[in-house]
Design an enzyme around this catalytic site. Structure first.
Site, PDB file in Angstrom:
ATOM      1  N   HIS A 196       0.846  -1.199   0.000  1.00  0.00           N
ATOM      2  CA  HIS A 196       0.000   0.000   0.000  1.00  0.00           C
ATOM      3  C   HIS A 196       0.876   1.241   0.000  1.00  0.00           C
ATOM      4  O   HIS A 196       2.067   1.186   0.316  1.00  0.00           O
ATOM      5  CB  HIS A 196      -0.900   0.023   1.239  1.00  0.00           C
ATOM      6  CG  HIS A 196      -0.140   0.223   2.516  1.00  0.00           C
ATOM      7  ND1 HIS A 196       0.634  -0.773   3.080  1.00  0.00           N
ATOM      8  CD2 HIS A 196       0.002   1.309   3.330  1.00  0.00           C
ATOM      9  CE1 HIS A 196       1.217  -0.313   4.170  1.00  0.00           C
ATOM     10  NE2 HIS A 196       0.856   0.954   4.347  1.00  0.00           N
ATOM     11  N   ARG A 201       6.636  -8.754  16.108  1.00  0.00           N
ATOM     12  CA  ARG A 201       7.268  -7.502  15.688  1.00  0.00           C
ATOM     13  C   ARG A 201       6.345  -6.362  16.099  1.00  0.00           C
ATOM     14  O   ARG A 201       5.124  -6.468  15.967  1.00  0.00           O
ATOM     15  CB  ARG A 201       7.483  -7.488  14.173  1.00  0.00           C
ATOM     16  CG  ARG A 201       7.999  -6.141  13.652  1.00  0.00           C
ATOM     17  CD  ARG A 201       8.257  -6.169  12.147  1.00  0.00           C
ATOM     18  NE  ARG A 201       8.711  -4.864  11.674  1.00  0.00           N
ATOM     19  CZ  ARG A 201       7.942  -3.967  11.058  1.00  0.00           C
ATOM     20  NH1 ARG A 201       6.667  -4.240  10.831  1.00  0.00           N
ATOM     21  NH2 ARG A 201       8.431  -2.808  10.670  1.00  0.00           N
TER      22      ARG A 201
END
Length: 361
Positions: A224, A290
């Site tokens: 994106h 993460r």
């Protein structure tokens, strides 16, 4: 029909993953992404110190990076290391809470703030392997962040709100300093974009990517371009950010002392297309979660987004129509899934909306 639930504590240990998370071949993680993308390291403190040579070098490096792919890193930024550590600890504290507690801040359809997981949104395929918590930040309302956190999560989480209120204040300061650099590099002067964003209405987002036992079949965040103006990202020590440039995916390695900065669609429009909003994504791994902190600089909701006249001439006509951040945000929340063509599709939609509708007979 019962709404599926993204429960990281359960899904992160599963040998298989639900089909909604599997990305088609050609869109899933690729081996070339192991290659590192070397982006310029910008000494923002040196730029603002009054040293003409340092300022000229920073301006040159930022301009080159923004015309190529829109990514660079910032050091000597003045953000306190303990504040950064607190902000990352709060990410852990929030996302390791039981799911029902996180869902007290559940984001509602069509909104940009609140707790969201893959099943919260309006899409049913190619879902991201992540959880997020997003909230507004406005310099004109210092209590906004704390009030939101306490109202949604309860008084017990006031300290979390206070940490992110401080963090957002520092991000707003840093973003305005970066705007000075961008203005200088585009030849419109340091003050132009700084003034435009002084009353910003921005978004802070905490990202949490749990481990996934099939990391080559899914993505933490799909490809994106950010529809916002500027993204300031601080990664933990687990890599995962990848940028698509020169026809392939490459990774930006985490640095504890640096923020990754990238141009978004709104600033691409403000630069009349000179500076690029580049395709990027986040990958996951099978071992450890993460985490990242993302501050999305946005103008005030109804401020008109248009480039300065000095960036428009016969050789460089207007690339995009005037619009407001409210209209673009609404478009991406209700009508369109952000990708590499968001700004072009949105521009066409704006033009279509402005055309007179034929009379009904």
């Amino acid at each position: 029909m019962v709404q599926p639930v993204f429960d990281a504590a359960v899904l992160s240990g599963r040998a298989d993953i639900p089909s909604q998370f599997i990305w088609p071949e050609g869109e899933s993680p690729t081996p070339d992404a192991a290659e590192e993308l070397h982006v310029p390291l910008i000494d923002i403190g040196g730029m603002l110190s009054g040293d003409p040579a340092a300022a000229a070098e920073v301006t040159r490096l930022v301009g080159e990076a923004c015309e190529r792919h829109g990514f660079f890193q910032v050091v000597n930024h003045g953000i306190d290391a303990e504040l950064l550590a607190d902000a990352h600890r709060c990410v852990d504290n929030f996302f390791t809470m039981p799911l029902p507690e996180k869902q007290r801040a559940l984001r509602h359809p069509g909104e940009s703030c609140g707790y969201a997981s893959s099943f919260t949104g309006r899409f049913a395929s190619k879902l991201p392997w992540k959880e997020t918590l997003s909230f507004r930040s406005c310099p004109s309302d210092p209590a906004l962040v704390v009030d939101y956190i306490v109202a949604t999560l309860g008084e017990d989480h006031r300290r979390l709100g206070e940490v992110y209120a401080r963090y957002c204040s520092e991000m707003s300061r840093l973003s305005l300093e970066i705007m000075e650099v961008l203005g200088e590099s585009l030849g419109v002067g340091r003050a132009h974009y700084r003034r435009f964003f002084e009353g910003n209405d921005s978004i802070m987002r905490l990202n949490y990517y749990p481990p996934c036992q099939r990391p080559l079949e899914t993505l933490g965040t799909g490809p994106h371009c950010d529809p916002t103006s500027l993204t300031i990202l601080h990664q933990d020590n687990v890599g995962g950010l990848q940028v698509h440039t020169e026809g392939r995916w490459r990774s930006i390695r985490p640095r504890a002392d640096a923020f990754v900065v990238n141009i978004g669609d709104t600033f691409m429009a403000l630069s009349n297309g000179r500076y690029k909003s580049c395709l990027h994504r986040a990958v996951v791994n099978s071992r450890v979660p993460r985490k990242s902190l993302a501050f999305f600089l946005c103008p005030e909701m109804d401020k008109v987004v248009a480039p300065p006249g000095t960036l428009v001439d016969a050789a460089n006509p207007r690339a995009y129509p005037d619009f407001t951040w409210r209209s673009l945000l609404d478009f991406t929340q209700k009508h369109y899934r952000a990708d590499m063509k968001t700004l072009e599709v949105f521009s066409s939609w704006i033009v279509q909306q402005q055309q007179p509708q034929p009379a009904r007979t």
